[in-house]
Design an enzyme around this catalytic site. Structure first.
Site, mmCIF file in Angstrom:
data_model
loop_
_atom_site.group_PDB
_atom_site.id
_atom_site.type_symbol
_atom_site.label_atom_id
_atom_site.label_comp_id
_atom_site.label_asym_id
_atom_site.label_seq_id
_atom_site.Cartn_x
_atom_site.Cartn_y
_atom_site.Cartn_z
ATOM 1 N N SER A 226 56.006 59.411 38.719
ATOM 2 C CA SER A 226 55.775 58.073 39.283
ATOM 3 C C SER A 226 54.346 57.964 39.815
ATOM 4 O O SER A 226 53.399 58.035 39.053
ATOM 5 C CB SER A 226 56.820 57.782 40.362
ATOM 6 O OG SER A 226 56.804 56.439 40.746
ATOM 7 N N HIS B 168 57.312 54.001 35.117
ATOM 8 C CA HIS B 168 58.468 53.079 35.158
ATOM 9 C C HIS B 168 58.237 51.962 34.140
ATOM 10 O O HIS B 168 58.496 50.782 34.404
ATOM 11 C CB HIS B 168 58.646 52.480 36.552
ATOM 12 C CG HIS B 168 58.885 53.486 37.631
ATOM 13 N ND1 HIS B 168 60.100 54.082 37.847
ATOM 14 C CD2 HIS B 168 58.034 54.008 38.565
ATOM 15 C CE1 HIS B 168 60.005 54.926 38.876
ATOM 16 N NE2 HIS B 168 58.748 54.899 39.315
ATOM 17 N N GLU C 248 55.017 40.177 33.413
ATOM 18 C CA GLU C 248 54.119 39.021 33.305
ATOM 19 C C GLU C 248 53.210 39.209 32.094
ATOM 20 O O GLU C 248 52.876 40.338 31.732
ATOM 21 C CB GLU C 248 53.255 38.878 34.565
ATOM 22 C CG GLU C 248 54.013 38.448 35.803
ATOM 23 C CD GLU C 248 54.468 36.991 35.741
ATOM 24 O OE1 GLU C 248 53.828 36.209 35.009
ATOM 25 O OE2 GLU C 248 55.468 36.653 36.398
#
Length: 268
Positions: free
Chosen positions: A131, A173, A149
């Protein structure tokens, strides 16, 4: 410095399996030579270092590791502390936990601990990060940006990373949070940079010959901008949508590898 590297990077997209098959974390322990190899878990990125550190200690003990140290470098004074520096320098493997990647770079960047981290890697150390720990490994680091987006101006904020993997920008992710738009934007700003988006419970293992293999249950998305013919990125006003043509896109599951120097896909 990069040309002389001898170590291995294990870069994880987050949410790696810690309870069942644990394929990625097992691979990390196998990359180390012995069960008693010195394994250092760095919890700098997280605001809950005790619980996160304890969790990883239990996981790595379950996988057979016997020489585990948890280190929370929480300030730049810590990052220049001789005791902490020696622990990093002497480690066979280092694991960066998740959290906030800006904590990693702002605390460790430009310190003796940062120098020791590079020494460990260049001398054959296995450096892993999940991460936030994954994002920090590239030379261009994503700090924040809108998910799900389309690529718009101001969608992305970046900062210098640790530069363990140069000429790249890494996102994590990836598919789970719909981050393709922001990775394309990151590459459009400088098409010489290779964009690497890593899904959850998925990783890339970067070897000293500048190739990586994919390991895990999902996939890795590569955005290669060298072939871009045109874009309007330099003309956009805030929040306007990017136009870009002729981007190369690869989506690679386990069983595939990638040559970072020649930018070519091959089967593992």
């Amino acid at each position: 410095m990069q040309a002389d590297k001898k170590g291995v990077l294990l870069i994880i997209g987050g949410a790696e399996d810690k309870e069942e098959e644990m394929t990625i974390l097992k691979k990390f322990t196998r990359l180390l030579e012995h069960d008693d190899s010195k394994l250092l878990v760095l919890t700098t990125a997280t605001k809950e270092p005790d619980s996160v550190g304890d969790n990883y200690r239990k996981v790595f003990e379950e996988l057979g590791m016997t020489n585990i140290d948890i280190l929370n470098i929480d300030s730049r004074d810590d990052a220049n502390d001789k005791v902490y520096i020696e622990k990093i320098r002497e480690s066979d493997g280092i694991f960066f936990t998740g959290g906030d990647q800006l904590r990693i770079t702002s605390i460790i960047g430009g310190t003796k601990a940062g120098e020791a981290l590079f020494e460990c890697y260049l001398n054959g150390g296995i450096i892993a990060g999940t991460s936030a720990g994954a994002s920090a490994m590239s030379n261009i680091m994503i700090v924040e940006g809108d998910s799900n987006e389309p690529p718009r101006k101001c969608i992305l904020k970046v900062a210098p990373g640790l530069n363990l993997l140069n000429n790249t920008i890494i996102d994590q992710h990836f598919a789970q949070r719909g981050r393709i738009g922001r990775l394309i934007w990151g590459v459009a700003q400088n098409p010489d940079i290779l964009g690497i988006g890593i899904d959850e419970d998925t990783s890339i293992i970067v070897y000293s010959d500048n190739t990586f293999e994919v390991l895990g249950t999902n996939s890795v998305t590569i955005v290669d901008g060298k072939s871009i013919r045109s874009s309007n990125i330099s003309e956009l006003k805030p929040d306007e949508v990017l136009a870009i043509t002729n981007v190369i896109l690869h989506v690679l599951p386990e069983g595939y590898s990638f040559d970072l120097k020649n930018r070519e896909v091959f089967r593992s």
